[in-house]
Write a protein that holds these residues in place. Structure first.
Motif, PDB file in Angstrom:
ATOM      1  N   ASN A  45      74.840  37.353   7.507  1.00  8.45           N
ATOM      2  CA  ASN A  45      74.922  38.812   7.311  1.00  8.45           C
ATOM      3  C   ASN A  45      74.825  39.507   8.664  1.00  8.45           C
ATOM      4  OD1 ASN A  45      74.610  41.512   6.641  1.00  8.45           O
ATOM      5  ND2 ASN A  45      73.279  41.084   4.886  1.00  8.45           N
ATOM      6  N   TRP A  46      75.857  40.280   8.995  1.00  6.08           N
ATOM      7  CA  TRP A  46      75.894  40.993  10.279  1.00  6.08           C
ATOM      8  C   TRP A  46      74.686  41.917  10.442  1.00  6.08           C
ATOM      9  CZ3 TRP A  46      78.187  40.972  14.839  1.00  6.08           C
ATOM     10  CH2 TRP A  46      78.233  42.137  15.607  1.00  6.08           C
ATOM     11  N   ALA A  47      74.212  42.452   9.350  1.00  4.18           N
ATOM     12  CA  ALA A  47      73.099  43.402   9.414  1.00  4.18           C
ATOM     13  C   ALA A  47      71.821  42.762   9.952  1.00  4.18           C
ATOM     14  CB  ALA A  47      72.839  44.006   8.031  1.00  4.18           C
ATOM     15  N   HIS A  48      71.758  41.413   9.965  1.00  5.42           N
ATOM     16  CA  HIS A  48      70.562  40.769  10.511  1.00  5.42           C
ATOM     17  C   HIS A  48      70.328  41.142  11.973  1.00  5.42           C
ATOM     18  CE1 HIS A  48      70.777  37.392   7.232  1.00  5.42           C
ATOM     19  NE2 HIS A  48      70.218  38.506   6.799  1.00  5.42           N
ATOM     20  N   CYS A  49      71.412  41.348  12.716  1.00  5.91           N
ATOM     21  CA  CYS A  49      71.261  41.736  14.134  1.00  5.91           C
ATOM     22  C   CYS A  49      70.506  43.060  14.234  1.00  5.91           C
ATOM     23  CB  CYS A  49      72.625  41.887  14.805  1.00  5.91           C
ATOM     24  SG  CYS A  49      73.659  40.435  14.715  1.00  5.91           S
ATOM     25  N   ASP A  50      70.945  44.004  13.428  1.00  8.09           N
ATOM     26  CA  ASP A  50      70.328  45.332  13.445  1.00  8.09           C
ATOM     27  C   ASP A  50      68.883  45.259  12.949  1.00  8.09           C
ATOM     28  OD1 ASP A  50      70.623  48.330  13.547  1.00  8.09           O
ATOM     29  OD2 ASP A  50      70.192  48.095  11.424  1.00  8.09           O
ATOM     30  N   LEU A  51      68.679  44.535  11.856  1.00 11.01           N
ATOM     31  CA  LEU A  51      67.339  44.455  11.266  1.00 11.01           C
ATOM     32  C   LEU A  51      66.353  43.782  12.218  1.00 11.01           C
ATOM     33  CD1 LEU A  51      68.234  43.400   7.614  1.00 11.01           C
ATOM     34  CD2 LEU A  51      67.011  45.478   8.288  1.00 11.01           C
ATOM     35  N   LEU A  52      66.780  42.639  12.808  1.00 11.85           N
ATOM     36  CA  LEU A  52      65.890  41.908  13.714  1.00 11.85           C
ATOM     37  C   LEU A  52      65.578  42.729  14.967  1.00 11.85           C
ATOM     38  CD1 LEU A  52      67.064  38.164  13.816  1.00 11.85           C
ATOM     39  CD2 LEU A  52      64.807  39.052  13.214  1.00 11.85           C
ATOM     40  N   SER A  53      66.610  43.336  15.522  1.00 11.70           N
ATOM     41  CA  SER A  53      66.383  44.081  16.767  1.00 11.70           C
ATOM     42  C   SER A  53      65.500  45.296  16.509  1.00 11.70           C
ATOM     43  CB  SER A  53      67.707  44.498  17.413  1.00 11.70           C
ATOM     44  OG  SER A  53      68.471  45.275  16.542  1.00 11.70           O
ATOM     45  N   ALA A  54      65.706  45.959  15.371  1.00 15.33           N
ATOM     46  CA  ALA A  54      64.871  47.124  15.062  1.00 15.33           C
ATOM     47  C   ALA A  54      63.433  46.696  14.807  1.00 15.33           C
ATOM     48  CB  ALA A  54      65.438  47.857  13.848  1.00 15.33           C
ATOM     49  N   TYR A  55      63.266  45.595  14.079  1.00 11.41           N
ATOM     50  CA  TYR A  55      61.911  45.131  13.749  1.00 11.41           C
ATOM     51  C   TYR A  55      61.153  44.711  15.019  1.00 11.41           C
ATOM     52  CZ  TYR A  55      58.164  42.214  11.890  1.00 11.41           C
ATOM     53  OH  TYR A  55      56.931  41.672  11.626  1.00 11.41           O
ATOM     54  N   LEU A  56      61.808  43.880  15.833  1.00 13.41           N
ATOM     55  CA  LEU A  56      61.126  43.411  17.045  1.00 13.41           C
ATOM     56  C   LEU A  56      60.871  44.559  18.015  1.00 13.41           C
ATOM     57  CD1 LEU A  56      62.872  39.976  17.705  1.00 13.41           C
ATOM     58  CD2 LEU A  56      60.464  40.373  17.207  1.00 13.41           C
ATOM     59  N   ALA A  57      61.811  45.484  18.100  1.00 12.00           N
ATOM     60  CA  ALA A  57      61.616  46.624  19.002  1.00 12.00           C
ATOM     61  C   ALA A  57      60.383  47.426  18.592  1.00 12.00           C
ATOM     62  CB  ALA A  57      62.852  47.526  18.989  1.00 12.00           C
TER      63      ALA A  57
END
Lengths: 392, 157
Positions: free
Chosen positions: B14-26
């Motif tokens: 799922n492409w959205a994993h990039c957004d979700l992971l980066s937002a969460y870790l940030a």
């Protein structure tokens, strides 16, 4: 228009009147085709435009390279294909990557300009950022805190809450909140970098820890939804030409069941005796002066309506009066003196007021100071406090 | 230090994993910064570009490890993921471009190409626009390691 999936949502709007195409939200598509509707809308918007076309990305919080490539190349195509068209891109200083990223467009064509622009949201900001105003802001907080310390409890603030102070200014109210209520988390946000620098320095000097001072636009904050139990926003709706936008954001960041607390003035109700008539005239004129700069210093009693219309429930409103008999008449007089300097000085001058008007205008402030310091006198500054609960 | 491990196949489902992971870790690493909101926004943008690059260019199977750590004003992001020789070469070529004198020119060319943007555009952006120091190395189990060191806050601001 709105495009949305599980994690990303972005919108675009076109304002024909301003020839402005605006992008909002988070824009991180996997493929450029996902933006085809948006690009078509951009094409359609610009088709009837000649001269300057504005692309507003102030409220675009996230954007990946796929999206940037698609939007940027479309802008380049437009200016290269249309000799009658220039494009101006407006970014926000609140979003750290935006200006740097879009600025490269200027290197690609002299028909594209890029600028960072937020100040139009805050008509009064240039006035209150003046360093001379810091002293009076601190005195104001000192005098209002005597009343608000108890009022905050009555409006639901308790120790250990998650609290945000939006439009925190120089941050002194946040320091008092931290000391008195020991919140579990305290975020203090403002749109003035110089005020935040001052706030951070004061917190460091006083050994105050735990306040997260952040730069942001109160009308479009990067803070996430439903985070705070108690959100304060003091004396700020009145310096904003569209207070409903701030209230919408306060509502968004507040937890369901949490409360928003706002304070505002109605300056024409400032009073004093002796010389009441002169004082009254001047403060009526203050209201007109602020109105000239698209600010409403009379908003205090309107706070109840604003909160109800903003979707809050259990809205309560009251008022208190800071007076010269609270124990610090000189502090009160200092506040009025600074108002005189600002209102009858810089602001009246920018409005183009003539000397006779300014003389009479300034006299009302002098008379208010006279009333405050007179041994038998009395001077007052009324403030309205309203709070409302975000529905569960 | 924070570390997240997941299967590369799951990540790329799922492409959205990039957004979700980066937002969460940030959000996780943005505490105790000069300005947590500005930092989080910038960090998320940088990490998202790295994750999107890995999403597009990686080996067939194996584990993706994402670890982040901080030393003073320097933030280090380390991604270890499956990589065959072709995959490694893509990253290696991007790093070579960044070490050359015309890195900025190459970045702008990649940014405004008339074709589909190259998968390494995100790495070029990090190196040129964010001033990140990027490095790659071979890891065990047919994987490679991509490291980005960033200074996102100017303490003097």
């Amino acid at each position: 228009m709105i495009a949305e999936n599980s994690t990303q949502a972005f919108q675009w709007t076109y304002n024909e009147n301003d020839q402005e195409f605006a992008l909002h939200g988070s824009l991180r598509p996997q493929k450029a085709e996902e933006l085809s509707n948006c690009i078509s809308a951009l094409d359609q918007s610009v088709s009837n435009v000649s001269g300057k076309f504005y692309v507003n990305v102030r409220r675009l919080v996230r954007m990946n390279n796929v999206a940037f490539h698609a939007i940027a190349c479309k802008i380049l195509d437009l200016v290269r294909g249309r000799s009658d068209l220039d494009v101006h891109v407006t970014t926000s200083s609140v979003v750290g990557w935006a200006t740097r990223k879009f600025a490269v467009l200027e290197t690609m064509s002299d028909k594209i300009t890029v600028s960072e622009y937020d100040s139009e949201f805050y008509p009064g900001q240039s006035f209150v950022e003046d360093s001379e105003f810091i002293h009076v802001l601190r005195t104001q907080t000192k005098l209002t805190w005597k009343h608000e310390k108890d009022l905050l409890r009555q409006h639901g603030l308790k120790p250990g809450m998650q609290v945000a102070d939006i439009c925190c200014g120089i941050g002194d109210f946040a320091v008092l909140l931290q000391k008195e209520f020991s919140p579990d988390r305290l975020v203090a946000l403002d749109h003035s970098k110089s005020s935040l620098d001052y706030a951070r320095q004061v917190a460091a000097d006083f050994g105050i820890k735990g306040i997260d001072y952040v730069f942001g636009d109160a009308a479009d904050m990067l803070l996430e939804d439903n985070q705070f139990d108690f959100v304060t926003c003091r004396h700020s709706l009145q310096v904003f030409d569209r207070p409903e936008l701030i209230l919408k954001e306060l509502f968004r960041i507040c937890k369901p069941g949490g409360r928003i607390y706002v304070t505002n003035e109605k300056n024409s109700h400032c009073l004093g005796e002796p010389r009441g008539e002169s004082i009254q005239w001047t403060y009526n004129e203050v209201a007109k002066l602020w109105h000239h700069f698209d600010m409403d210093i009379e908003i205090g009693p309107k706070s109840r309506r604003l909160l109800i219309e903003g979707g809050f429930e259990d809205v309560t409103i009251g008022s208190f009066m800071v007076t010269s008999t609270d124990g610090d008449p000189q502090g009160f007089a200092d506040i009025i003196a600074s108002w005189k300097n600002l209102f009858a000085g810089k602001m009246a001058s920018e409005r183009g007021d003539d000397a006779a008007f300014v003389e009479r205008f300034a006299k009302g402030f002098d008379d208010h100071i006279f009333a405050a310091l007179h041994p038998k006198g009395y001077a007052g500054w009324p403030i309205w406090v309203a709070s409302g609960r975000k529905p569960l | 230090m924070l570390q997240m491990d997941l299967d590369i196949g799951d990540f790329c489902s799922n492409w959205a994993h990039c957004d979700l992971l980066s937002a969460y870790l940030a959000r996780m690493v943005s505490h105790n910064r000069l300005d947590s909101l500005l930092f989080s926004n910038l960090y998320s943008s940088a990490l998202n570009e790295l994750l999107e690059t890995v999403f597009r260019v990686h080996g067939k199977s194996g584990k993706l490890e994402c670890s982040v750590r901080r030393q003073g004003g320097l933030d280090r992001i380390e991604l270890v993921f499956p990589a065959d020789e072709d995959t490694f070469r893509v990253y290696s070529e991007a790093i070579d471009k960044l070490s050359g004198k015309d890195a900025e020119k190459l970045y702008l060319e990649a940014l405004f190409t008339e074709d589909e943007p190259d998968a390494s555009l995100g790495l070029l952006e990090l190196g040129v626009d964010y001033g990140a120091r990027l490095a790659i190395d071979r890891a065990g189990d047919g994987r490679m390691c991509l490291v980005a060191e960033l200074t996102l806050e100017d303490e003097n601001e």
